[in-house]
Design a protein around this motif. Structure first.
Motif, PDB file in Angstrom:
ATOM      1  N   LEU A 162      45.271  24.104  80.485  1.00 42.19           N
ATOM      2  CA  LEU A 162      44.058  23.287  80.461  1.00 42.19           C
ATOM      3  C   LEU A 162      43.711  22.698  81.823  1.00 42.19           C
ATOM      4  CD1 LEU A 162      44.373  21.423  77.025  1.00 42.19           C
ATOM      5  CD2 LEU A 162      42.970  23.422  77.610  1.00 42.19           C
ATOM      6  N   LYS A 163      44.695  22.595  82.699  1.00 44.05           N
ATOM      7  CA  LYS A 163      44.424  22.092  84.045  1.00 44.05           C
ATOM      8  C   LYS A 163      43.467  23.023  84.790  1.00 44.05           C
ATOM      9  CE  LYS A 163      46.725  21.211  88.497  1.00 44.05           C
ATOM     10  NZ  LYS A 163      46.100  19.909  88.782  1.00 44.05           N
ATOM     11  N   THR A 206      41.312  31.309  80.838  1.00 42.12           N
ATOM     12  CA  THR A 206      42.709  31.631  81.115  1.00 42.12           C
ATOM     13  C   THR A 206      42.866  32.026  82.575  1.00 42.12           C
ATOM     14  OG1 THR A 206      43.049  32.380  78.851  1.00 42.12           O
ATOM     15  CG2 THR A 206      44.622  33.151  80.495  1.00 42.12           C
ATOM     16  N   PRO A 207      43.667  31.297  83.355  1.00 45.86           N
ATOM     17  CA  PRO A 207      43.822  31.620  84.772  1.00 45.86           C
ATOM     18  C   PRO A 207      44.497  32.965  84.996  1.00 45.86           C
ATOM     19  CG  PRO A 207      45.417  29.952  84.100  1.00 45.86           C
ATOM     20  CD  PRO A 207      44.470  30.133  82.946  1.00 45.86           C
ATOM     21  N   SER A 256      41.661  34.586  75.313  1.00 48.93           N
ATOM     22  CA  SER A 256      41.526  33.166  75.015  1.00 48.93           C
ATOM     23  C   SER A 256      42.832  32.571  74.502  1.00 48.93           C
ATOM     24  CB  SER A 256      40.421  32.944  73.977  1.00 48.93           C
ATOM     25  OG  SER A 256      39.170  33.426  74.434  1.00 48.93           O
ATOM     26  N   ALA A 257      43.596  33.366  73.758  1.00 51.72           N
ATOM     27  CA  ALA A 257      44.812  32.865  73.129  1.00 51.72           C
ATOM     28  C   ALA A 257      45.975  32.732  74.101  1.00 51.72           C
ATOM     29  CB  ALA A 257      45.214  33.793  71.974  1.00 51.72           C
ATOM     30  N   CYS A 258      45.973  33.517  75.162  1.00 51.70           N
ATOM     31  CA  CYS A 258      47.090  33.511  76.102  1.00 51.70           C
ATOM     32  C   CYS A 258      46.942  32.389  77.133  1.00 51.70           C
ATOM     33  CB  CYS A 258      47.192  34.865  76.788  1.00 51.70           C
ATOM     34  SG  CYS A 258      47.625  36.198  75.626  1.00 51.70           S
ATOM     35  N   ASP A 307      37.703  24.964  85.466  1.00 50.10           N
ATOM     36  CA  ASP A 307      37.374  25.460  86.803  1.00 50.10           C
ATOM     37  C   ASP A 307      37.322  26.976  86.835  1.00 50.10           C
ATOM     38  OD1 ASP A 307      37.150  22.923  87.877  1.00 50.10           O
ATOM     39  OD2 ASP A 307      39.249  22.821  88.492  1.00 50.10           O
ATOM     40  N   CYS A 308      38.209  27.635  86.083  1.00 46.47           N
ATOM     41  CA  CYS A 308      38.186  29.101  85.998  1.00 46.47           C
ATOM     42  C   CYS A 308      36.844  29.594  85.479  1.00 46.47           C
ATOM     43  CB  CYS A 308      39.295  29.594  85.054  1.00 46.47           C
ATOM     44  SG  CYS A 308      40.909  29.768  85.812  1.00 46.47           S
TER      45      CYS A 308
END
Length: 214
Positions: A180-181, A137-138, A111-113, A185-186
């Motif tokens: 955040l983009k 995270t993508p 989550s942090a990365c 969606d991820c």
């Protein structure tokens, strides 16, 4: 699907072959706040996360070299799953972290990365690419075997295997656009495709169809 295609080339080619994806606990792998960035002094950094068992393979030495030598000052590469000997193989700029056995700690790191980078050369289906996506995270991964099915090339991306330059540029594309983009969606894509309850139901449906067809 990669495994299914391989089966179609074998003595099983005349059999009915269907694909059921491995499932994952989509209720556990969720975005989880933590002090990870503060702990490692990463508050103002674009953080790339990778796994030692992939990044430290000899065939990925060019990828490690290219990424670390071209990484801007406002970025950091974090490698998890390192043993003592692994640390000696990494440039001093890389943050090396031991094996993570605590699932809670793992989801906090995901989550942090900002992006998960997987330079795997072969995997049947790498759910490690799915775990960070569920945390928002993508993932960027090499395009081979079943790995290509763990991203949709919209909120997570594949790169030609071994192309270190393209791998790096894709990571920088995520940096330019911002995490955040891709996050929402991820999460939606991973939940839809790899929810363990929905996927395991497909086994029951398959078995019932076999029984009903007898």
């Amino acid at each position: 699907e990669w495994i299914a295609d391989e089966a179609r080339k074998s003595f099983l080619k005349d059999k009915n072959i269907c694909t059921i994806y491995n499932g994952i606990d989509t209720d556990w792998f969720v975005n989880t706040p933590s002090d990870f960035r503060k702990k490692y002094g990463l508050e103002d950094k674009f953080v790339i996360l990778g796994a030692a068992n992939k990044w430290l393979k000899p065939e990925n030495s060019d990828t490690l070299k290219y990424v670390t030598e071209n990484l801007p000052d406002d970025c950091a590469l974090v490698i998890i799953g390192c043993v003592k000997n692994d640390r000696d193989k990494l440039p001093s700029s890389v943050i090396a972290i031991d094996y993570i056995t605590d699932r809670d700690e793992l989801r906090k790191i995901y989550s942090a990365c900002d992006v998960f980078a997987n330079c795997t050369r072969e995997d049947t289906l790498s759910l490690i690419n799915i775990e960070p996506q569920l945390c928002g995270t993508p993932s960027v991964t090499y395009d081979n075997t079943g790995v290509r099915e763990t991203v949709d090339n919209k909120c997570g991306f594949t790169v030609k295997t071994g192309d270190a330059k393209a791998f790096f540029e894709t990571l920088m594309k995520v940096k330019e656009n911002g995490k955040l983009k891709y996050s929402e969606d991820c999460i939606k894509w991973a939940q839809t495709k790899f929810n363990r309850n929905k996927n395991y139901e497909q086994y029951i449906e398959l078995y019932n169809s076999i029984i009903g067809g007898q």
